[in-house]
Design an enzyme around this catalytic site. Structure first.
Site, PDB file in Angstrom:
ATOM      1  N   HIS A   1       0.858  -0.905  -0.052  1.00 52.16           N
ATOM      2  CA  HIS A   1      -0.200   0.344  -0.015  1.00 52.16           C
ATOM      3  C   HIS A   1       1.102   1.685  -0.007  1.00 52.16           C
ATOM      4  O   HIS A   1       0.323   2.503  -0.473  1.00 52.16           O
ATOM      5  CB  HIS A   1      -0.878  -0.240   1.318  1.00 52.16           C
ATOM      6  CG  HIS A   1      -1.846  -1.314   1.635  1.00 52.16           C
ATOM      7  ND1 HIS A   1      -2.874  -1.417   0.602  1.00 52.16           N
ATOM      8  CD2 HIS A   1      -1.251  -2.206   1.997  1.00 52.16           C
ATOM      9  CE1 HIS A   1      -3.159  -2.385   0.688  1.00 52.16           C
ATOM     10  NE2 HIS A   1      -2.991  -2.747   1.628  1.00 52.16           N
TER      11      HIS A   1
ATOM     12  N   HIS B   1       1.821   8.864   1.133  1.00 46.87           N
ATOM     13  CA  HIS B   1       1.097   9.118   0.473  1.00 46.87           C
ATOM     14  C   HIS B   1       0.636   9.886  -1.003  1.00 46.87           C
ATOM     15  O   HIS B   1       1.359  10.838  -0.839  1.00 46.87           O
ATOM     16  CB  HIS B   1      -0.452   9.380   1.223  1.00 46.87           C
ATOM     17  CG  HIS B   1      -0.887   8.312   2.594  1.00 46.87           C
ATOM     18  ND1 HIS B   1      -1.272   7.556   2.381  1.00 46.87           N
ATOM     19  CD2 HIS B   1      -0.562   8.635   3.617  1.00 46.87           C
ATOM     20  CE1 HIS B   1      -1.539   6.441   3.419  1.00 46.87           C
ATOM     21  NE2 HIS B   1      -1.243   7.657   4.423  1.00 46.87           N
TER      22      HIS B   1
ATOM     23  N   HIS C   1       3.973  10.672   6.809  1.00 45.15           N
ATOM     24  CA  HIS C   1       3.086  10.291   7.417  1.00 45.15           C
ATOM     25  C   HIS C   1       3.560   9.931   9.372  1.00 45.15           C
ATOM     26  O   HIS C   1       4.033   8.798   9.278  1.00 45.15           O
ATOM     27  CB  HIS C   1       1.642   9.158   8.299  1.00 45.15           C
ATOM     28  CG  HIS C   1       0.437  10.169   6.804  1.00 45.15           C
ATOM     29  ND1 HIS C   1      -0.809   9.207   6.906  1.00 45.15           N
ATOM     30  CD2 HIS C   1      -0.023  11.364   7.356  1.00 45.15           C
ATOM     31  CE1 HIS C   1      -1.492  10.627   6.436  1.00 45.15           C
ATOM     32  NE2 HIS C   1      -1.031  11.267   6.696  1.00 45.15           N
TER      33      HIS C   1
ATOM     34  N   THR D   1      -6.575   4.401   6.524  1.00 50.56           N
ATOM     35  CA  THR D   1      -6.871   3.470   6.128  1.00 50.56           C
ATOM     36  C   THR D   1      -7.390   1.615   7.109  1.00 50.56           C
ATOM     37  O   THR D   1      -7.850   2.471   8.232  1.00 50.56           O
ATOM     38  CB  THR D   1      -5.042   2.198   6.121  1.00 50.56           C
ATOM     39  OG1 THR D   1      -4.961   2.164   7.097  1.00 50.56           O
ATOM     40  CG2 THR D   1      -4.272   3.033   5.240  1.00 50.56           C
TER      41      THR D   1
HETATM   42 ZN   LIG Z   1      -0.804   7.395   6.261  1.00 47.75          ZN
END
Ligand SMILES: [Zn+2]
Length: 245
Positions: free
Chosen positions: A83, A110, A127, A195
């Site tokens: 991811h 991201h 993050h 998520t």
């Molecule tokens: Zn994140």
């Protein structure tokens, strides 16, 4: 996920059971469906304090103090979990919000940004996930705009971890403080993991000012994990506070 795995050159036959619950960012596995894909993920759809959100206006000034205490360099293992690219760091970084201590656990990326500012996405967002002893999380979000290169990002990308499911990761040493903008003014609000399972256990701090990375550095991650963001969620009854720099 199937498309992703094939693109990554992995055979579906080697999928471990841990990946039985697929989620992704598009189509039937996308954010609109997370809440119905698993009982444990119902909060993704029913939660009233979901992240990310659109920022730009604030409800008032926050008086909570915040202290980031990260060592000059921190070692970690760089993985591609399917991811995102994630760096699981060794102990040593801490964050204190209003006298409450959290330890830096990992950071990841991201593209585009998850938080938007007046509806606009930055090309990337980092993050920094901190956890306390009770499972509470404090995440620092840093928006990344195209501009001068970010050498710390280069050192992570240079590891180039392959998305192999049982990979233990590859060590890297990162100068973390390069990811922080000089002006530490920020937005603060109560939110969630972005998520699955979307747990509403996160105190969010998103800096108002971005850092920059080169267009090539941003493109490298966009190519690896395109469209890896959850769209902005409703604010509902929450306050967004402005934190001084
Ligand atoms: Zn994140």
């Amino acid at each position: 996920m199937r498309k992703f795995l094939l693109a990554a050159g992995l055979s579906l036959s080697i999928l471990p059971s841990a990946l039985a619950q697929h989620w992704g960012y598009d189509g039937h596995e996308g954010p609109q469906h997370w809440g119905e894909m698993s009982e444990g993920w119902a909060t993704c759809a029913a939660g009233q304090q979901q992240s990310p959100i659109d920022l730009g206006t604030s409800s008032g000034l926050g008086l909570q103090s915040m202290a980031i205490d990260w060592p000059e360099t921190l070692s970690g293992t760089v993985i591609d979990n399917g991811h995102t690219i994630q760096v699981n760091v060794e102990p040593g970084g801490s964050l204190t919000i209003a006298g409450h201590d959290y330890a830096l656990v990992q950071f990841h990326f991201h593209a585009a940004s998850e938080h938007t500012v007046n509806g606009r996405h930055a090309p990337m967002e980092v993050h920094f996930v901190h956890a306390d002893e009770n499972g509470g999380l404090a995440v620092i979000g840093v928006l990344v705009e195209a501009g001068a290169p970010l050498s710390s990002l280069g050192s992570v990308w240079a590891v180039n971890p392959q998305p192999e499911i049982n990979s233990g990761g590859i060590a890297a040493s990162v100068r973390l403080n390069e990811f922080l903008p000089a002006d530490r003014s920020a937005w603060r609000y109560a939110g969630s993991l972005t998520t699955p399972p979307c747990s509403e256990t996160v105190t969010w701090t998103v800096f108002r000012h971005p850092v920059t990375a080169s267009a090539a550095q941003i493109a490298w991650f966009e190519d690896r994990h395109p469209h890896s963001y959850r769209p902005a969620m409703p604010l509902h009854r929450r306050l967004v506070l402005q934190i001084g720099g």
